[in-house]
Design an enzyme around this catalytic site. Structure first.
Site, PDB file in Angstrom:
ATOM      1  N   HIS A 119      90.347  31.588  54.705  1.00 35.35           N
ATOM      2  CA  HIS A 119      89.840  30.466  53.904  1.00 35.35           C
ATOM      3  C   HIS A 119      90.030  29.133  54.637  1.00 35.35           C
ATOM      4  O   HIS A 119      90.886  28.991  55.518  1.00 35.35           O
ATOM      5  CB  HIS A 119      90.562  30.407  52.558  1.00 35.35           C
ATOM      6  N   ARG A 162      91.108  29.535  46.685  1.00 39.44           N
ATOM      7  CA  ARG A 162      90.828  28.982  48.010  1.00 39.44           C
ATOM      8  C   ARG A 162      89.983  29.940  48.850  1.00 39.44           C
ATOM      9  O   ARG A 162      89.147  29.505  49.645  1.00 39.44           O
ATOM     10  CB  ARG A 162      92.125  28.599  48.727  1.00 39.44           C
ATOM     11  N   GLU A 171      97.068  36.579  49.644  1.00 44.06           N
ATOM     12  CA  GLU A 171      98.032  36.203  50.669  1.00 44.06           C
ATOM     13  C   GLU A 171      99.351  36.934  50.433  1.00 44.06           C
ATOM     14  O   GLU A 171      99.636  37.407  49.325  1.00 44.06           O
ATOM     15  CB  GLU A 171      98.240  34.681  50.615  1.00 44.06           C
ATOM     16  N   HIS A 192     103.067  37.344  49.490  1.00 38.52           N
ATOM     17  CA  HIS A 192     103.878  36.617  48.507  1.00 38.52           C
ATOM     18  C   HIS A 192     105.147  36.107  49.189  1.00 38.52           C
ATOM     19  O   HIS A 192     105.938  36.897  49.719  1.00 38.52           O
ATOM     20  CB  HIS A 192     104.231  37.515  47.328  1.00 38.52           C
ATOM     21  N   HIS A 205      93.151  35.667  53.543  1.00 36.77           N
ATOM     22  CA  HIS A 205      94.253  34.769  53.861  1.00 36.77           C
ATOM     23  C   HIS A 205      94.906  35.149  55.187  1.00 36.77           C
ATOM     24  O   HIS A 205      94.734  36.267  55.679  1.00 36.77           O
ATOM     25  CB  HIS A 205      95.274  34.810  52.729  1.00 36.77           C
TER      26      HIS A 205
END
Length: 228
Positions: free
Chosen positions: A8, A59, A85, A87, A180
């Site tokens: 992104h 995003r 993404e 964590h 991500h």
């Protein structure tokens, strides 16, 4: 066929140098510009896609929307938390430089880049706990992380690649995955058989397509970043 991975565009917390993880933040103005540029260069270079996959975080979703509009494509899009993404546990929302001052640069580097070292975990009573978010209402609690290392992220992203993305590639489709830094690094680690040590040095820039050209058996023929 082609598999294109796209991180992104720059997010608000990228700009503020914060650990983001599953926190659902917006793109910056520059992040939106990066997404537009990615869509333009993909179109200029003659790329097209039959299907797209993304996470459930805005995003990535907004980046994908911008890219598809730039390319004038109307294709099926699939959203799944397994492409989220990594964590970052209790680090989410913390400034990276301030965290280095508190824990030391070496420790923070391990948390960020090591394949197997997890950051401190969130407590389920923490307001940042993803189980409080309606997006994850249907998930089993065991699938909602309190923290993850890269190998944890890789487990879920590879499961999703094998069950959903791979079958589309085997049908000869060109596939776009917008996600991500760490979820895409996980897929790259898997596809390229990169060691735990070497993956620490792999960095994906925001908004720059990473291209895989594959044969019918999904053997990688070529791989490269599509820059201007």
């Amino acid at each position: 066929m082609k598999l294109v991975l796209l991180r992104h565009g720059q997010s608000v917390w990228n700009k503020e140098n914060k650990f983001t993880g599953w926190t659902d933040v917006e793109l910056t103005k520059d992040g939106k510009k990066e997404a537009h540029e990615a869509g333009k260069i993909l179109k200029e270079k003659g790329y097209t896609f039959d299907i797209a996959f993304t996470s459930v975080l805005k995003r990535a979703n907004d980046t994908l929307d911008i890219v598809l509009k730039e390319m004038n494509l109307n294709i099926p899009v699939y959203y799944n938390y397994k492409l989220n993404e990594r964590h970052y546990g209790a680090l989410q929302g913390l400034n990276k430089d301030e965290t280095k001052e508190k824990y030391g640069e070496e420790q923070v580097h391990l948390w960020r880049r090591s394949a197997s070292v997890r950051p401190p975990a969130l407590d389920v009573n923490d307001e940042r706990y993803p189980g409080n978010d309606i997006k994850y209402k249907g998930l089993n609690k065991k699938d909602i992380p309190l923290t993850e290392c890269l190998l944890d992220t890789m487990k879920r992203t590879v499961e999703y690649y094998e069950s959903e993305i791979k079958k589309e590639l085997l049908l000869g489709k060109n596939v776009l995955v917008v996600a991500h830094g760490n979820s895409l690094r996980s897929i790259i680690k898997y596809l390229e058989n990169i060691s735990d040590e070497d993956i620490m040095n792999i960095e994906l820039p925001t908004g720059v397509p990473y291209i895989y050209e594959m044969d019918e058996e999904l053997k990688i023929i070529n791989k490269f970043f599509l820059n201007k």
